[in-house]
Design a protein around this motif. Structure first.
Motif, PDB file in Angstrom:
ATOM      1  N   ARG A 182       0.829  -1.206   0.000  1.00 47.56           N
ATOM      2  CA  ARG A 182       0.000   0.000   0.000  1.00 47.56           C
ATOM      3  C   ARG A 182       0.863   1.255   0.000  1.00 47.56           C
ATOM      4  N   ASN A 192       2.084   1.885  -3.390  1.00 44.51           N
ATOM      5  CA  ASN A 192       0.997   2.461  -4.185  1.00 44.51           C
ATOM      6  C   ASN A 192       0.806   3.940  -3.849  1.00 44.51           C
ATOM      7  N   LYS A 225       3.419   5.954  -5.377  1.00 49.24           N
ATOM      8  CA  LYS A 225       3.128   6.114  -6.801  1.00 49.24           C
ATOM      9  C   LYS A 225       2.117   7.242  -7.015  1.00 49.24           C
ATOM     10  N   LYS A 226       1.046   7.237  -6.181  1.00 44.74           N
ATOM     11  CA  LYS A 226       0.043   8.295  -6.302  1.00 44.74           C
ATOM     12  C   LYS A 226       0.640   9.667  -5.990  1.00 44.74           C
TER      13      LYS A 226
END
Length: 473
Positions: free
Chosen positions: A242, A245, A248-249
């Motif tokens: 998570r 992720n 990445k966001k």
């Protein structure tokens, strides 16, 4: 493998310690009694001699009241274990071996005749009447005796003391000994599984999640703990995923932000080039281009400042610069500034301050950062205001300051309320804003140990409520 709860294990351990200690104590007592049988007098040894002494006192009658009676009493009363004192019928001291040679009252003498009471020190006392030939009371023999184990021979006094000590404290000694032994055994049983848990903790600290447990022991709680550790390892693995992720966001958000910064800079660059070209041709475009350049410059600067503040506030080394100041003076200055700002923007500003404190003391906080929070919230309200009304309401109490900032704009949707304070969240995206203002405000308020809450007001507009604890200077 069948497991046992640590509670049951401890219960069994306690029962085992008590049973083994009781058995060993019985054996020790029997051995001590056997060893001390011909070396000690029992505790009631001297008490058993009292009837014989009483009988001889009755035969001698009131002759014991004379000085010659002293020699007789010292013949029939053993020096070891006894002391005595003879008083007349009025309580007057006659003679004796007791250090206390004081008289006593007649009332006390009569009340205690033929009774046994607690005497001085470890002694017990018995009042034996001394009668005349006619049976009238002439005096009283106060006989003091001990009720404890004593040595038959003086050379064996130390041995008797050791036997007495062991007899009294054997249960406690055995309980202590077997507690140490059985607890050590339990500790060895726990050592291997707990050692694996420690190694697992070290592996997690080193960011190594490739571990497993090959022996969790037979204690229920330890087994459950190892299972929980394995579940935590799986959860950490998911958490890392998570996090990747999220990173990445965040990179995507920063890329979007870079685009937002590039837009005003491109506009500024184009207008500057336009000014240069117009200057060469003798055309005056200054008044037309400069406002656009200033507007886009301010937008770019704000984006950069927001990014910088976010990085600073999220740093572990960041600390507030708290100083002592008067909250009323500080808030009145803010209201005056915001009233002027709103007037320039054509917005009606309503400022209210209610001070319910009994003691008007200074507080300790970071006024610069609080100003930053209020500025962010007010600028948001000005951007979204509908009919042009903003409320800035302050309540000061003994322990907290509550600040409400409300506008008559469109308010928040349900989705926006849950994400408003997230970094880079922009909702219905607007150019020139990084989505960091509310995130920064929340970080500053939380570092003051306060809270900030977003909701829709009674009129449907946005309502932001800040609650700050008052820390006295």
């Amino acid at each position: 493998m069948k497991t046992v709860s640590i509670k049951s294990r401890l219960h069994r351990l306690i029962v085992k310690i008590l049973l083994v200690s009781f058995g060993c104590t019985l054996i020790t007592w029997v051995a001590l009694l056997f060893i001390g049988e011909d070396k000690t007098y029992y505790a009631n040894h001297y008490e058993k001699m009292i009837p014989s002494i009483e009988e001889q006192v009755k035969r001698e009658k009131d002759s014991l009241m004379e000085e010659s009676g002293k020699e007789f009493l010292e013949q029939i009363i053993p020096k070891e274990g006894f002391k005595y004192k003879v008083v007349n019928k009025n309580g007057g001291y006659q003679y004796g071996t007791l250090p206390d040679k004081s008289d006593m009252t007649k009332e006390r003498l009569l009340e205690n005749l033929n009774l046994v009471n607690s005497g001085p020190g470890d002694y017990y006392e018995k009042y034996i009447p001394i009668l005349s030939e006619e049976g009238s009371l002439q005096g009283v023999l106060l006989l003091y005796y001990t009720l404890k184990v004593t040595a038959i021979n003086e050379s064996e006094v130390m041995l008797v003391k050791i036997i007495s000590f062991l007899f009294l404290f054997a249960p406690f000694l055995y309980i202590t000994l077997f507690t140490i032994l059985f607890v050590r055994r339990l500790s060895l049983q726990l050592k291997k599984p707990l050692g694996q848990l420690m190694e697992a903790t070290a592996s997690i600290r080193d960011r190594n999640l490739q571990f497993s447990f090959n022996d969790s022991g037979n204690i229920t709680e330890v087994k459950e703990l190892t299972i929980a550790f394995e579940q935590m390892r799986d959860e950490l693995s998911d958490s890392l995923q998570r996090e990747w992720n999220m990173q990445k966001k965040r990179k995507e958000a920063i890329a979007a932000l870079a685009h937002d910064i590039r837009t005003p800079l491109t506009i500024i660059q184009g207008h500057v080039e336009g000014l240069e070209e117009a200057h060469k041709k003798g055309i005056d475009r200054f008044e037309r281009y400069i406002p656009v350049i200033k507007k886009n410059m301010a937008s770019a600067v704000k984006l950069v400042h927001d990014l910088s503040d976010t990085a600073i506030l999220e740093s572990d080394s960041f600390e507030l610069c708290k100083v002592e100041f008067d909250p009323m003076e500080f808030l009145i200055d803010k209201l005056e500034d915001y009233e002027l700002l709103c007037k320039e923007e054509g917005v009606q500003f309503i400022g209210k301050i209610e001070d319910e404190r009994e003691q008007k003391v200074n507080i300790k906080a970071d006024p610069h950062r609080l100003t930053q929070v209020f500025n962010n919230l007010l600028s948001n309200s000005i951007r979204f205001v509908d009919q042009g009304e903003i409320l800035f309401e302050v309540h000061l109490k003994e322990e907290r300051i509550t600040i409400k900032i409300a506008d008559d704009g469109p308010g928040f949707s349900a989705e926006q309320i849950t994400k408003l304070f997230d970094a880079f969240y922009q909702g219905s995206r607007r150019k020139g804003h990084a989505g960091l203002g509310l995130h920064i405000a929340k970080s500053i308020i939380e570092k003051h140990d306060g809270t900030i809450r977003a909701e829709n007001g009674d009129n449907g507009g946005a309502l932001l409520t800040i609650s700050l604890p008052i820390v006295n200077a």
